[in-house]
Design an enzyme around this catalytic site. Sequence first.
Site, PDB file in Angstrom:
ATOM      1  N   THR A 243       2.553 -10.328   6.014  1.00 46.93           N
ATOM      2  CA  THR A 243       2.343  -9.074   5.275  1.00 46.93           C
ATOM      3  C   THR A 243       3.563  -8.765   4.410  1.00 46.93           C
ATOM      4  OG1 THR A 243       0.811  -8.119   6.871  1.00 46.93           O
ATOM      5  CG2 THR A 243       2.142  -6.579   5.604  1.00 46.93           C
TER       6      THR A 243
ATOM      7  N   HIS B 173      -2.635  -4.193  -1.896  1.00 50.22           N
ATOM      8  CA  HIS B 173      -2.099  -5.050  -2.966  1.00 50.22           C
ATOM      9  C   HIS B 173      -3.054  -6.225  -3.178  1.00 50.22           C
ATOM     10  CE1 HIS B 173       2.010  -3.267  -3.068  1.00 50.22           C
ATOM     11  NE2 HIS B 173       1.769  -3.023  -1.798  1.00 50.22           N
TER      12      HIS B 173
ATOM     13  N   ASP C 294       0.351  -0.222  -7.991  1.00 49.13           N
ATOM     14  CA  ASP C 294       0.152  -1.625  -7.621  1.00 49.13           C
ATOM     15  C   ASP C 294      -0.873  -1.797  -6.493  1.00 49.13           C
ATOM     16  OD1 ASP C 294       1.717  -0.749  -5.507  1.00 49.13           O
ATOM     17  OD2 ASP C 294       3.462  -1.979  -6.002  1.00 49.13           O
ATOM     18  N   ARG C 295      -1.502  -0.669  -6.057  1.00 45.17           N
ATOM     19  CA  ARG C 295      -2.508  -0.777  -5.000  1.00 45.17           C
ATOM     20  C   ARG C 295      -3.779  -0.035  -5.406  1.00 45.17           C
ATOM     21  NH1 ARG C 295      -1.274   1.204   0.206  1.00 45.17           N
ATOM     22  NH2 ARG C 295       0.083   2.806  -0.623  1.00 45.17           N
TER      23      ARG C 295
ATOM     24  N   GLU D 266      -3.818  -8.167   0.488  1.00 45.41           N
ATOM     25  CA  GLU D 266      -3.382  -7.746   1.812  1.00 45.41           C
ATOM     26  C   GLU D 266      -3.969  -6.385   2.136  1.00 45.41           C
ATOM     27  OE1 GLU D 266       0.801  -7.301   2.292  1.00 45.41           O
ATOM     28  OE2 GLU D 266       1.097  -6.322   0.381  1.00 45.41           O
ATOM     29  N   MET D 267      -3.987  -6.087   3.408  1.00 44.99           N
ATOM     30  CA  MET D 267      -4.700  -4.924   3.933  1.00 44.99           C
ATOM     31  C   MET D 267      -4.205  -3.609   3.337  1.00 44.99           C
ATOM     32  SD  MET D 267      -7.215  -4.593   5.932  1.00 44.99           S
ATOM     33  CE  MET D 267      -8.062  -3.073   6.315  1.00 44.99           C
ATOM     34  N   SER D 268      -2.966  -3.574   2.882  1.00 41.73           N
ATOM     35  CA  SER D 268      -2.406  -2.325   2.346  1.00 41.73           C
ATOM     36  C   SER D 268      -2.981  -1.971   0.979  1.00 41.73           C
ATOM     37  CB  SER D 268      -0.889  -2.444   2.239  1.00 41.73           C
ATOM     38  OG  SER D 268      -0.553  -3.465   1.326  1.00 41.73           O
TER      39      SER D 268
ATOM     40  N   SER E  55       7.134   4.209  -4.682  1.00 40.37           N
ATOM     41  CA  SER E  55       5.809   3.725  -4.283  1.00 40.37           C
ATOM     42  C   SER E  55       4.961   4.881  -3.754  1.00 40.37           C
ATOM     43  CB  SER E  55       5.948   2.600  -3.256  1.00 40.37           C
ATOM     44  OG  SER E  55       4.717   1.988  -3.023  1.00 40.37           O
ATOM     45  N   HIS E  56       4.518   4.817  -2.490  1.00 37.04           N
ATOM     46  CA  HIS E  56       3.660   5.872  -1.946  1.00 37.04           C
ATOM     47  C   HIS E  56       4.416   6.757  -0.952  1.00 37.04           C
ATOM     48  CE1 HIS E  56       3.512   2.433   0.759  1.00 37.04           C
ATOM     49  NE2 HIS E  56       3.327   3.294   1.728  1.00 37.04           N
TER      50      HIS E  56
ATOM     51  N   ASP F 284       2.613   4.207  -7.636  1.00 33.47           N
ATOM     52  CA  ASP F 284       3.181   3.393  -8.718  1.00 33.47           C
ATOM     53  C   ASP F 284       2.194   2.370  -9.280  1.00 33.47           C
ATOM     54  OD1 ASP F 284       3.351   1.801  -6.383  1.00 33.47           O
ATOM     55  OD2 ASP F 284       5.067   0.697  -7.151  1.00 33.47           O
TER      56      ASP F 284
ATOM     57  N   LYS G 162      12.204  -1.921  -6.885  1.00 30.99           N
ATOM     58  CA  LYS G 162      11.544  -3.207  -6.664  1.00 30.99           C
ATOM     59  C   LYS G 162      12.108  -4.166  -7.705  1.00 30.99           C
ATOM     60  CE  LYS G 162       7.247  -1.291  -4.770  1.00 30.99           C
ATOM     61  NZ  LYS G 162       5.793  -1.078  -4.963  1.00 30.99           N
TER      62      LYS G 162
ATOM     63  N   ARG H 105      15.201   1.353  -0.816  1.00 26.35           N
ATOM     64  CA  ARG H 105      14.507   2.634  -0.811  1.00 26.35           C
ATOM     65  C   ARG H 105      15.268   3.631   0.039  1.00 26.35           C
ATOM     66  NH1 ARG H 105      10.461   0.787   0.997  1.00 26.35           N
ATOM     67  NH2 ARG H 105      10.335   1.570   3.106  1.00 26.35           N
TER      68      ARG H 105
ATOM     69  N   ASP I  85      -2.312   4.137  -5.923  1.00 26.11           N
ATOM     70  CA  ASP I  85      -1.140   4.679  -5.246  1.00 26.11           C
ATOM     71  C   ASP I  85      -0.126   5.170  -6.275  1.00 26.11           C
ATOM     72  OD1 ASP I  85      -0.118   2.227  -6.135  1.00 26.11           O
ATOM     73  OD2 ASP I  85       1.119   1.949  -4.357  1.00 26.11           O
TER      74      ASP I  85
END
Length: 458
Positions: free
Chosen positions: A301, A324, A241-242, A320-322, A103-104, A239, A113, A15, A237
Amino acid sequence: MATLSKDIFKAYDIRGIVGKTLTLDAARLIGRAIGSEARARAVKAIVIGRDGRLSGPDLAEALAEGIRATGVDVIDVGRVATPMLYFAAHELGTLSGVMVTGSHNPPEYNGFKMMLAGDTLAGDAIQALYARIRDKDFVDGAGGYRTHDIVEAYLKRIVGDVKLERPMNIVIDCGNGVPGAFAPLLFRRLGCRVRELFCEVDGSFPNHHPDPAKPENLADVIDALAKTDAELGLAFDGDGDRLGVVTKEGNIIWPDRQLMLFAADVLERNPGAKVIYDVKSTRLLAPWIRDNGGEPVMARTGHSFIKAAIKETGALVAGEMSGHVFFKERWYGFDDGLYAGARLLEVLSRVDDPSELLNALPNAISTPELNLKMAKEGDNHALIARLQESARFDGAAEVITLDGLRVEYPDGFGLARASNTTPVIVLRFEADTEDALERIKADFRRVLAAETKAKLPF
């Protein structure tokens, strides 16, 4: 190598800033490295896709040129959400794909990715791509190129799998990210009434940033829920995935609590199954999973690490907390915000009041994710290594060093871990009471102040 910055090779992806650290020349070199690695793994074709960023088409073209120069074929699925790229890699039998996505991150960023032969590239595997470029360790060849439209197959696969008990009335906010091209269609096909917020794909993100992990980005959903008869809000988000979730009253259901609902649902059909959660998640998750007949597994994570843990343990659901969420039951084990949203509605459509069910999930007093900024790259990892070696915490019941330091107390926990994407220490605190929360924070303040002069964010 003058055109390539080593700093863009991160822990979970590649990235950088377009035109500065991530140029078209860099994208071609990265394509050659990925193609050469693919050849080493006997991969003959790689699926590529891109999100809605303005730099996506040019970067995807340069990436494809690099891959094809190694003799590997490229199947281009065009502008899609990241989970649709993963789906295409399964559906088309390559098990290999590269998603061009920032992503975000802010609009000026983009990146890649990567998945090869079923493995998501992370950590050392990403550094190995840099080493290939540095050493000019490339295979030569002439790969083919074709396009493929994966959208209909993806939508049909979800609609064929997820069944709602009743029509749902929802708000969806795509933040002008690429999910806006697909989410409204998907949820209408599932039988929902859909109010769209910022579903026009625009890589300049003119309304708000497409990151549902930040409460300010959910303000428009909360407002729409207050002013309409919609019963639930979903946010995605950049892309796709969240997933972000908001109740009718405007309560944000953070992903570790979403996972409680998903775990209970999956365990009903699969008693004894393993459920994975990351180190940032609430301490209420493990007892919840056990009470629902499952086996809790804590993991590092990062979406790449979670996928590796799913493979290793055979877990059927993970989160996970983000934001995903990963379903192995009825799905493929990759993180997919659109599919997670559909599975959420499947569960909630069984009750008359979805918000009541969500609000009733166990909750604790906690801080949001806090960031302690370090002076430069690497300082965060060095600080955590020192703390793991020498820090002593008052009244700690257990110190977990799986990913940084997660210190469990009888009435709460504190976490300090090095971010794998930016030079910060990520901190999070949770407790049964406000007093306990303050005591745990004070314990961490003492330990951190002994090792760093950086300004503490708590």
